[in-house]
Design a protein around this motif. Structure first.
Motif, PDB file in Angstrom:
ATOM      1  N   LEU A 171       7.549   8.716   2.379  1.00  0.00           N
ATOM      2  CA  LEU A 171       6.656   9.575   1.614  1.00  0.00           C
ATOM      3  C   LEU A 171       6.962  11.055   1.842  1.00  0.00           C
ATOM      4  N   ARG A 219       0.841  -1.208   0.000  1.00  0.00           N
ATOM      5  CA  ARG A 219       0.000   0.000   0.000  1.00  0.00           C
ATOM      6  C   ARG A 219       0.871   1.252   0.000  1.00  0.00           C
ATOM      7  N   THR A 220       1.975   1.221   0.746  1.00  0.00           N
ATOM      8  CA  THR A 220       2.890   2.360   0.746  1.00  0.00           C
ATOM      9  C   THR A 220       3.522   2.546  -0.619  1.00  0.00           C
ATOM     10  N   HIS A 280      -2.925   1.738 -10.543  1.00  0.00           N
ATOM     11  CA  HIS A 280      -3.148   2.840  -9.610  1.00  0.00           C
ATOM     12  C   HIS A 280      -2.444   4.136 -10.035  1.00  0.00           C
ATOM     13  N   ASP A 296       1.207   4.451  -2.655  1.00  0.00           N
ATOM     14  CA  ASP A 296       1.219   5.860  -2.231  1.00  0.00           C
ATOM     15  C   ASP A 296       2.447   6.590  -2.774  1.00  0.00           C
ATOM     16  N   ARG A 320       2.092   7.114  -6.586  1.00  0.00           N
ATOM     17  CA  ARG A 320       1.155   8.196  -6.872  1.00  0.00           C
ATOM     18  C   ARG A 320       1.749   9.555  -6.537  1.00  0.00           C
ATOM     19  N   THR A 321       2.457   9.628  -5.420  1.00  0.00           N
ATOM     20  CA  THR A 321       3.111  10.882  -5.040  1.00  0.00           C
ATOM     21  C   THR A 321       4.147  11.268  -6.075  1.00  0.00           C
TER      22      THR A 321
END
Length: 374
Positions: free
Chosen positions: A360, A50-51, A93, A54, A57-58
């Motif tokens: 992140l 999941r990270t 994603h 993220d 996407r970032t």
């Protein structure tokens, strides 16, 4: 050109040769991400994946050029044993950012299998897939033997150029008549265009060679392929390898001029002390890995409490010397200096830390320091 292809190109990620990126904001060269999909103590592989989503996407939102994952095996703290599976998930994603392997360890796999996997990925995310290849096992000898179903491990690395040539022919569907594989086709792939009613897919994943020494540098140059060097764990060899790559380079259909990226460990935090606290988790992981005791990435508290002996302390000091960390301005200065010193065409940043939030936040802070969009 179809409307779909026009939309992909409008995103700016597939223009040109699909290799060269564009520096954005005040960055000296394009910035990219290498994610080991690390699993921290007290966490799970599901959370690590999941990270990864993220972070991808970032990176896409902030204008990083590409996002790669690397094949590792039998390492509890690294959840990237299957790059193709991870990349399929990440493709679902994201929309624009290039996705790829940094890399797939070619001697561990049959070239046809890799051609099929990355042909499938290309069908899922047209014009966004990179196929980076390495010749190391990405693990210890026993695990490599289990992967390859053979004890003759040396042959895998020694036969890398032949394996690469075979993979290239499968990707291009270009075995000559009379070759034992002439009637074998990697699907999805070019053969579909030659079937009745077939249409040629305009995209084929660009090949990259990865390395931490001179072998792949020379081979990448001689074949006219882009080259990715693992500066983050072989800094002493960076300049010699890049010099060898450039001196060996011969223009090809893929590239008219050399293109080299380097992987660099970098982590930014609002305060220098916090950045140091976070990167020490990676340092302790490396201390445990060296004698063959890989584990989950320790927490900052565990790293703070650990008492390094003299030999370990010497290793940590040397290792941290190649990790750019500190405030955003300090990290920007370190990345600028590294780009200038090496002449790298692209910097691929990997963040060493226990938890997803710290990694992140680091990418956000680096993007802010360079004035990247988002």
């Amino acid at each position: 050109m179809s409307g779909e292809d026009e939309e992909i190109r409008a995103g700016g990620e597939t223009a040109g040769d699909g290799i060269r990126g564009t520096a954005r904001g005040a960055a000296p060269v394009p910035l990219s991400v290498l994610d080991l999909v690390t699993v921290g103590a007290g966490s799970t592989a599901s959370r690590a994946v999941r990270t990864a989503v993220d972070i991808a996407r970032t990176a896409e939102r902030r204008g990083f050029h590409r996002y790669w994952v690397a094949e590792h095996h039998s390492m509890p703290g690294v959840a990237s044993s299957s790059p193709a599976v991870l990349l399929a998930h990440l493709a679902a994603h994201t929309e624009r950012i290039r996705l790829g392997s940094g890399g797939v360890m070619l001697p561990n796999h049959a070239p046809l299998v890799i051609a099929e996997q990355f042909g499938t990925l290309e069908a899922m995310a047209p014009g966004r897939i990179d196929l980076g290849l390495g010749r190391a096992p990405g693990t210890d000898g026993a695990t490599a033997a289990a992967l390859r179903r053979t004890e003759r491990l040396g042959e895998g690395a020694d036969e890398f150029p032949q394996q690469l040539a075979e993979l290239t022919r499968f990707l291009d569907d270009s075995f000559p008549d009379g070759h034992p594989y002439a009637k074998i086709h990697a699907v999805p792939g070019p053969v579909q265009a030659t079937s009745p009613g077939g249409v040629q897919d305009p995209h084929r994943p660009p090949l990259w060679l990865l390395g931490s020494s001179g072998f792949s540098a020379r081979l990448a140059g001689s074949l006219g392929l882009p080259f990715a060097f693992a500066h983050h764990f072989s800094a002493a060899n960076t300049l010699p390898a890049l010099d060898l790559y450039r001196a060996s380079f011969r223009p090809s259909e893929a590239l008219a001029e050399p293109y080299a990226l380097i992987g660099v460990a970098a982590l930014a935090a609002e305060a220098e002390q916090e950045a140091r606290r976070q990167v020490m988790t990676g340092a302790l992981s490396m201390v445990r890995l060296r004698p063959g005791r890989p584990g989950l990435v320790p927490s900052p508290e565990e790293a703070e409490a650990y008492r390094f002996n003299e030999l370990e302390r010497g290793f940590v000091d040397s290792w941290l010397g190649n990790v750019i960390h500190g405030t955003p301005d300090a990290v920007r200065q370190g990345l600028d200096d590294l780009a200038k010193r090496t002449g790298a065409d692209e910097l691929m940043i990997t963040a060493n830390a226990h938890g997803g939030p710290a990694r992140l936040r680091s990418y956000e802070l680096i993007a802010d320091a360079y004035g990247l969009p988002g």
